[in-house]
Design a protein around this motif. Structure first.
Motif, short mmCIF file in Angstrom:
data_model
loop_
_atom_site.label_atom_id
_atom_site.label_comp_id
_atom_site.label_asym_id
_atom_site.label_seq_id
_atom_site.Cartn_x
_atom_site.Cartn_y
_atom_site.Cartn_z
N PRO A 5 0.79 -1.23 0.00
CA PRO A 5 0.00 0.00 0.00
C PRO A 5 0.82 1.28 0.00
N TYR A 6 2.10 1.22 0.36
CA TYR A 6 2.90 2.43 0.36
C TYR A 6 3.39 2.75 -1.04
N ILE A 7 3.37 4.00 -1.38
CA ILE A 7 3.82 4.44 -2.70
C ILE A 7 5.34 4.51 -2.70
N ARG A 8 5.96 3.89 -3.71
CA ARG A 8 7.41 3.95 -3.83
C ARG A 8 7.77 5.03 -4.83
N GLY A 9 8.99 5.52 -4.75
CA GLY A 9 9.47 6.49 -5.72
C GLY A 9 9.11 7.91 -5.31
N VAL A 10 9.20 8.80 -6.27
CA VAL A 10 8.99 10.22 -6.01
C VAL A 10 7.50 10.52 -5.97
N ARG A 11 7.08 11.24 -4.94
CA ARG A 11 5.69 11.66 -4.82
C ARG A 11 5.65 13.18 -4.88
N PRO A 12 4.67 13.74 -5.55
CA PRO A 12 4.59 15.20 -5.63
C PRO A 12 4.34 15.82 -4.26
N GLY A 13 5.02 16.92 -4.01
CA GLY A 13 4.82 17.65 -2.76
C GLY A 13 5.61 17.13 -1.58
N VAL A 14 6.40 16.06 -1.75
CA VAL A 14 7.19 15.52 -0.66
C VAL A 14 8.62 16.05 -0.79
N PRO A 15 9.14 16.72 0.24
CA PRO A 15 10.50 17.25 0.15
C PRO A 15 11.54 16.13 0.03
N SER A 16 12.65 16.45 -0.60
CA SER A 16 13.73 15.47 -0.74
C SER A 16 14.45 15.30 0.59
N PRO A 17 15.17 14.19 0.78
CA PRO A 17 15.93 14.01 2.03
C PRO A 17 16.91 15.14 2.30
N GLU A 18 17.53 15.68 1.26
CA GLU A 18 18.47 16.79 1.44
C GLU A 18 17.76 18.04 1.97
N GLU A 19 16.56 18.31 1.42
CA GLU A 19 15.80 19.47 1.89
C GLU A 19 15.38 19.28 3.35
N LEU A 20 15.00 18.06 3.70
CA LEU A 20 14.60 17.79 5.08
C LEU A 20 15.77 17.91 6.04
N ARG A 21 16.95 17.40 5.63
CA ARG A 21 18.13 17.52 6.49
C ARG A 21 18.50 18.97 6.73
N ALA A 22 18.37 19.81 5.69
CA ALA A 22 18.70 21.23 5.83
C ALA A 22 17.68 21.95 6.70
N ARG A 23 16.43 21.50 6.68
CA ARG A 23 15.36 22.19 7.38
C ARG A 23 15.16 21.71 8.82
N ILE A 24 15.36 20.40 9.06
CA ILE A 24 15.07 19.81 10.37
C ILE A 24 16.35 19.25 10.98
N PRO A 25 16.84 19.83 12.07
CA PRO A 25 18.07 19.31 12.69
C PRO A 25 17.88 17.87 13.13
N GLY A 26 18.78 17.00 12.73
CA GLY A 26 18.75 15.60 13.13
C GLY A 26 17.87 14.73 12.27
N TRP A 27 17.32 15.27 11.18
CA TRP A 27 16.46 14.45 10.34
C TRP A 27 17.27 13.34 9.69
N GLY A 28 16.73 12.14 9.66
CA GLY A 28 17.38 11.02 8.99
C GLY A 28 18.36 10.25 9.85
N VAL A 29 18.38 10.48 11.17
CA VAL A 29 19.34 9.78 12.01
C VAL A 29 19.07 8.29 12.06
N ASP A 30 17.83 7.89 11.73
CA ASP A 30 17.49 6.47 11.79
C ASP A 30 17.57 5.78 10.43
N LEU A 31 18.17 6.44 9.45
CA LEU A 31 18.25 5.83 8.13
C LEU A 31 19.27 4.70 8.06
N ASP A 32 20.28 4.75 8.91
CA ASP A 32 21.29 3.68 8.90
C ASP A 32 20.66 2.42 9.50
N PRO A 33 20.62 1.31 8.72
CA PRO A 33 20.00 0.09 9.25
C PRO A 33 20.63 -0.41 10.54
#
Length: 196
Positions: A5-33
């Protein structure tokens, strides 16, 4: 291939990981498996090999159902017992159509829809001739047969419920305000009818 049920790939209106990292301190800390203990249980590419499970038959959708924008489709089975209706239903549809479940706006709209629905039911109860009883809702009438009056039990210490101070505000004030507003509207309508 199983449907996810989850949409894969690029979705309109969703910021990129780089934009989120620049905007939210600590964003993506849980990406490392290595930092995520649930990784072995997550389904990355659908159902893994060796799992004895088939995607269930999908329930037919007779009327449009709300679903998160994160999901490409409804789950195979979904509830139909309480379809959305009225103003509250429109607010809930807006919450699901425009906002992710990760956004506060999604949940605030759903909470607002609950409040609107409670007022819709209150109005319907008045129109049906069975309005709520604000005095009974405070619990005062239930306390009369306990050997103490409701007033003494509320003034004496040791009660578990500490909301009795708010009862007049939460229960009685909306009823009084609604009655006053109804009286004003009816009086204004009667004056306009008499003057024309």
């Amino acid at each position: 291939m199983a449907k996810i049920p989850y949409i894969r790939g690029v979705r309109p209106g969703v910021p990129s990981p780089e934009e989120l990292r620049a905007r939210i301190p600590g964003w993506g800390v849980d990406l490392d498996p290595a930092d995520r203990p649930a990784v072995p249980r997550e389904l990355v590419d659908g159902v893994p090999d060796g799992v004895l499970w088939d995607y269930p038959d999908e329930q037919s959708e007779t009327s449009p159902r709300e679903r998160s924008i994160e999901h490409a489709q409804l789950t195979p089975v979904f509830g139909t017992v309480a379809p959305l209706q009225g103003v509250a239903g429109a607010i809930r549809r807006l919450a699901y159509a425009r906002f992710s479940e990760a956004r506060a706006a999604h949940w605030l709209l759903l909470l607002g829809a609950d409040r609107v629905e409670s007022k819709e039911h209150l109005v319907r109860a008045y129109l049906d001739g069975r309005p709520d009883d604000p005095v009974a809702e405070t619990g005062v009438t239930a306390e009369t047969g306990t050997g103490t009056t409701s007033v003494t039990s509320r003034l004496r210490g040791g009660r578990v419920d500490q909301h009795q101070v708010l009862d007049p505000v939460v229960i009685a004030l909306p009823a009084i305000a609604g009655g006053w507003l109804t009286w004003r509207v009816l009086r204004g309508a009667a004056r306009r009818a008499a003057g024309h």
